[in-house]
Design an enzyme around this catalytic site. Structure first.
Site, mmCIF file in Angstrom:
data_model
loop_
_atom_site.group_PDB
_atom_site.id
_atom_site.type_symbol
_atom_site.label_atom_id
_atom_site.label_comp_id
_atom_site.label_asym_id
_atom_site.label_seq_id
_atom_site.Cartn_x
_atom_site.Cartn_y
_atom_site.Cartn_z
ATOM 1 C CG ASP A 1 -2.079 0.905 1.172
ATOM 2 O OD1 ASP A 1 -2.578 1.128 0.107
ATOM 3 O OD2 ASP A 1 -2.479 1.717 2.085
ATOM 4 C CE1 TYR B 1 0.091 8.950 4.116
ATOM 5 C CE2 TYR B 1 2.448 9.918 4.039
ATOM 6 C CZ TYR B 1 1.382 10.081 4.518
ATOM 7 O OH TYR B 1 1.042 10.968 5.505
ATOM 8 C CG HIS C 1 -3.848 11.243 2.392
ATOM 9 N ND1 HIS C 1 -4.941 10.985 3.109
ATOM 10 C CD2 HIS C 1 -3.068 9.823 2.590
ATOM 11 C CE1 HIS C 1 -4.748 9.980 4.194
ATOM 12 N NE2 HIS C 1 -3.642 9.411 3.872
ATOM 13 N NE ARG D 1 5.157 15.455 9.894
ATOM 14 C CZ ARG D 1 4.402 14.190 9.320
ATOM 15 N NH1 ARG D 1 4.328 13.472 10.020
ATOM 16 N NH2 ARG D 1 4.297 14.381 8.243
ATOM 17 C CD GLU E 1 -6.347 5.074 4.511
ATOM 18 O OE1 GLU E 1 -5.767 4.071 3.821
ATOM 19 O OE2 GLU E 1 -5.712 5.979 5.547
ATOM 20 C CD GLU F 1 -5.475 2.795 -0.280
ATOM 21 O OE1 GLU F 1 -4.796 2.250 -1.146
ATOM 22 O OE2 GLU F 1 -5.245 3.055 0.823
ATOM 23 C CG ASP G 1 -5.845 0.234 3.686
ATOM 24 O OD1 ASP G 1 -6.150 -0.665 3.935
ATOM 25 O OD2 ASP G 1 -4.842 1.372 3.753
ATOM 26 N NE ARG H 1 -7.825 6.819 9.359
ATOM 27 C CZ ARG H 1 -7.247 6.829 8.334
ATOM 28 N NH1 ARG H 1 -5.885 6.366 8.576
ATOM 29 N NH2 ARG H 1 -7.626 6.926 7.181
ATOM 30 C CD GLN I 1 -3.028 4.662 10.632
ATOM 31 O OE1 GLN I 1 -4.310 4.528 10.390
ATOM 32 N NE2 GLN I 1 -2.146 5.153 9.622
ATOM 33 C CE LYS J 1 -3.615 2.276 7.318
ATOM 34 N NZ LYS J 1 -4.313 3.240 6.354
ATOM 35 C CB THR K 1 -7.933 -4.636 2.531
ATOM 36 O OG1 THR K 1 -6.935 -4.004 3.583
ATOM 37 C CG2 THR K 1 -7.623 -3.578 1.502
ATOM 38 C CB THR L 1 -6.072 8.268 1.475
ATOM 39 O OG1 THR L 1 -6.120 7.028 2.263
ATOM 40 C CG2 THR L 1 -7.380 9.026 1.452
ATOM 41 C CD GLU M 1 -6.991 13.305 3.856
ATOM 42 O OE1 GLU M 1 -6.996 12.321 3.379
ATOM 43 O OE2 GLU M 1 -6.558 14.264 2.982
#
Lengths: 434, 434
Positions: free
Chosen positions: A139, A141, A146, A155, A210, A212, A244, A248, A251, A264, A268, A365, A379
């Protein structure tokens, strides 16, 4: 980057003798592959056409595919697509051309052979099944929007993107055993979360989807040779919608330092129909600009992506009780993805790792630039801080039991026939009693 | 936690009519499973005994294993252990007892049936092959000494252990397609590294081994039921040495935020012989104390590990030219691992993830408390800052082309016969020309 080479199989004038309702995802220009089962029998390989399926075992056993695919009778008598995926691009192309001819309005071969009836089954009479025995599942990213959103969220005082993000398509291996076919319900997983004071174990409180797009590969070259980026498209069979599912809260607690694991690996969902690159060809577009330019092993003049409109909709228990339609919460497009499928596949094998027929690769995503184009609830609700409203003003932060997640995708372009990816739909069931 | 229930198959008085040299890893008390091929024929399933292999297809086709294993003829006619792994613990146990009897010095069944000759092949006449079609491969990070060393090295001013480390066995999914059988050479991988100024792509300059123990599972219960920790041992078939080759420079650049990917996926070496939990039973010992106590889903009174002495040795081109033996660089023991195999398996399925017969789980690097007990060069050389000396004072930071990595493991206990894991050996070949 439009390649305007004429391809008979995507000609908009093509019509099939099989009835195809207006707006169907599966006109004769599409011809996606899947597997289906009737009344508990062994799964069989088929191609979707309108509201029907052409059973390829029936077509193959009459010898009609022998010229197109070596060992066609065995390949299409299987219960998964793996043997066909292992046959390689020339066979993929030749079978497509043959099927396109056999289904053409002017062709009567199946009827003359007396198999037009037995080779066609109605989609509503069968159960679609997992079309692949997945070897490895990687998978990625690869959506800039995203990754930027997630980075900004977690962050807020640092750089939104990790320092390596624009240099390589970040990816990780995911679990193959729990990839399930669309339609299969997903049970809310339990897991360990940070808790207040001490960690706790219980049903996730932050279940997310997610959006995808997955792609499926044929065999790569023998290791340690990797797949050169300019040849990568030859090893990609086709694409399918992928959900996916993510927990959260699991995670957030588990994923450092070695990446997502149980957040995860519980499920899926893969859409039942694999749409080939040949069918997507009219919808090729350039990938977004990449800065800095990628290293030579990731750089190619042939670096294109596809214009695929995508939506996610939710249907809650309350909406279902009222007879409401699913409420669209995400509208985005695959074409904005920063890293192309070719770059992802070249990168994944750039260390000599073996790629096998039936490997699955997820895009990560798919989000877009606007708030309504975000491909997951993390998001859309900014980590649960800003609930969204479903129809009837029902609020959602993360998924509730009974929620059904409905993903759709299609391609449109003037002068071509619209094709669709088929629907990917799955409902959330409550966690098991502990 | 010694369980002193008498088990005839590990009785030290047992002797076989097959010759077993003194000090062999494979006395009749061991009986590990593998697959082998002669002269390019299809791989067959066998059990190691001394310097020989008992071919289980030959034994099974005479009906001798019918009582022990449902469908034994089909199960042992296969080219991998997967069908046998799917037969479950009762069959694993019954076949062990039956083979132990058939190989007992007092038993003449194979000779009476006239198959003692055809059922026994010499190990030196065959090639050992990959015994599993691996479904999913999860790698853990369960050595407290290893995690502490790595944390101290890379976070000198922070906590050595990640905050979640003592609450759950950290793990991630790894690539199955590139797990190879011991003996297969490993080509130095290329990959992207940080570089000075801009990233570069080229052969790794920091190729490392990781000493691990892998375990192989049978089928778990149907999802979403997980495997309870107190039942986890029933789903574990056996163990084998594992070398989780790592490119430390690739890893440093790629692994945040989603974990290791290409730094590990180029090759993982699995030892050819799977040693069963039944054979390891006399060597069970308590796991180290766990503080804080694990959550209930990871806690069990039945939480034991095994006393397995492990070594890693290196043989360089220069040493080989001189006729030197491999130089031991690591001496450690599996018993110090913080998280047990049972806890790892229970955790990996605690979210309902499906576990299948043939899944592989790696322990993570096995280090010990002393500098000579460190299970990888990253720790042994403190990230290349303190080279170690091989025989002849040859310095090593990371692996050079031509280096051969040799791993061994064995169990000893007074009153029992020593058993070994067999050797895991593989040589580093130069990177391909780009």
């Amino acid at each position: 980057v439009r390649r305007e080479t004429y391809d008979r199989t995507t000609d908009p004038a093509l019509r099939s003798w099989v009835q195809v309702p207006p707006g169907s995802d599966f006109p004769i220009q599409n011809l996606p592959y899947g597997t289906f089962t009737e009344a508990g029998n062994r799964p069989r390989i088929g191609i979707a056409i309108g509201e029907s399926i052409l059973a390829l075992d029936v077509a193959a056993e009459t010898g009609l595919l022998d010229d197109a695919c070596p060992d066609a009778r065995r390949v299409f008598a299987a219960s998964t697509l793996n043997a066909f995926l292992g046959s390689g691009r020339a066979a993929w192309r030749a079978v497509r051309e043959r099927i396109s001819t056999l289904l053409d309005a002017g062709d009567s071969t199946l009827r003359e052979r007396g198999i037009a009836g037995s080779a066609l089954v109605r989609q509503r009479d069968v159960l679609l099944t997992m079309p692949l025995a997945i070897g490895d599942f990687v998978d990625f990213y690869s959506s800039l929007d995203h990754a930027t959103n997630v980075g900004t969220m977690f962050r807020p005082d640092g750089e939104a993107l990790p320092p390596n993000w624009r240099s390589l398509p970040i990816g990780y291996h995911a679990r193959t055993a729990t990839v399930v076919c669309g339609g299969t319900p997903v049970v809310r997983p339990r897991g360990q979360t940070r808790g207040a004071g001490a960690p706790r174990y219980g049903p996730t409180r932050a279940l997310d989807f997610e959006l995808e797009l997955g792609f499926v590969s044929g065999d790569g070259p023998l290791p340690p040779a990797g797949i050169p980026v300019e040849r990568a498209r030859d090893h990609i069979f086709g694409v399918a919608l992928l959900n996916d599912w993510s927990a959260r809260d699991l995670q957030a607690w588990e994923a450092q330092p070695l990446g997502p694991f149980l957040a995860k690996s519980f499920a899926t969902s893969l859409a039942p129909w694999i749409v080939t690159l040949d069918a997507l060809q009219p919808f090729r577009v350039a990938t977004p600009p990449q800065a800095p330019p990628p290293l030579p092993y990731l750089a190619t003049a042939d670096d294109e992506t596809y214009d695929i409109s995508l939506t996610v909709a939710l249907l809650s228990n309350a909406m279902r009780a009222r007879g409401s339609e699913p409420a669209v919460v995400t509208r985005t497009n695959f074409r904005r993805m920063y890293w192309s499928m070719a770059q992802q596949l070249a990168h994944a094998s750039s260390n000599g790792a073996r790629v096998r027929a039936g490997d699955l690769f997820g895009s990560g995503t798919i989000s877009g630039a606007t708030p309504d184009a975000r491909g997951c609830l993390l998001e859309l609700t900014w980590n649960g801080q800003r609930p969204i409203a479903l129809a009837g003003a029902e609020p959602r932060t993360y998924l509730e039991d009974g929620d059904e997640v409905v993903m759709n995708g299609h391609c449109e372009r003037e002068g071509f026939v619209r094709i669709g990816l088929g629907e990917l739909r799955a409902r959330v069931l409550p966690a098991l009693d502990s």
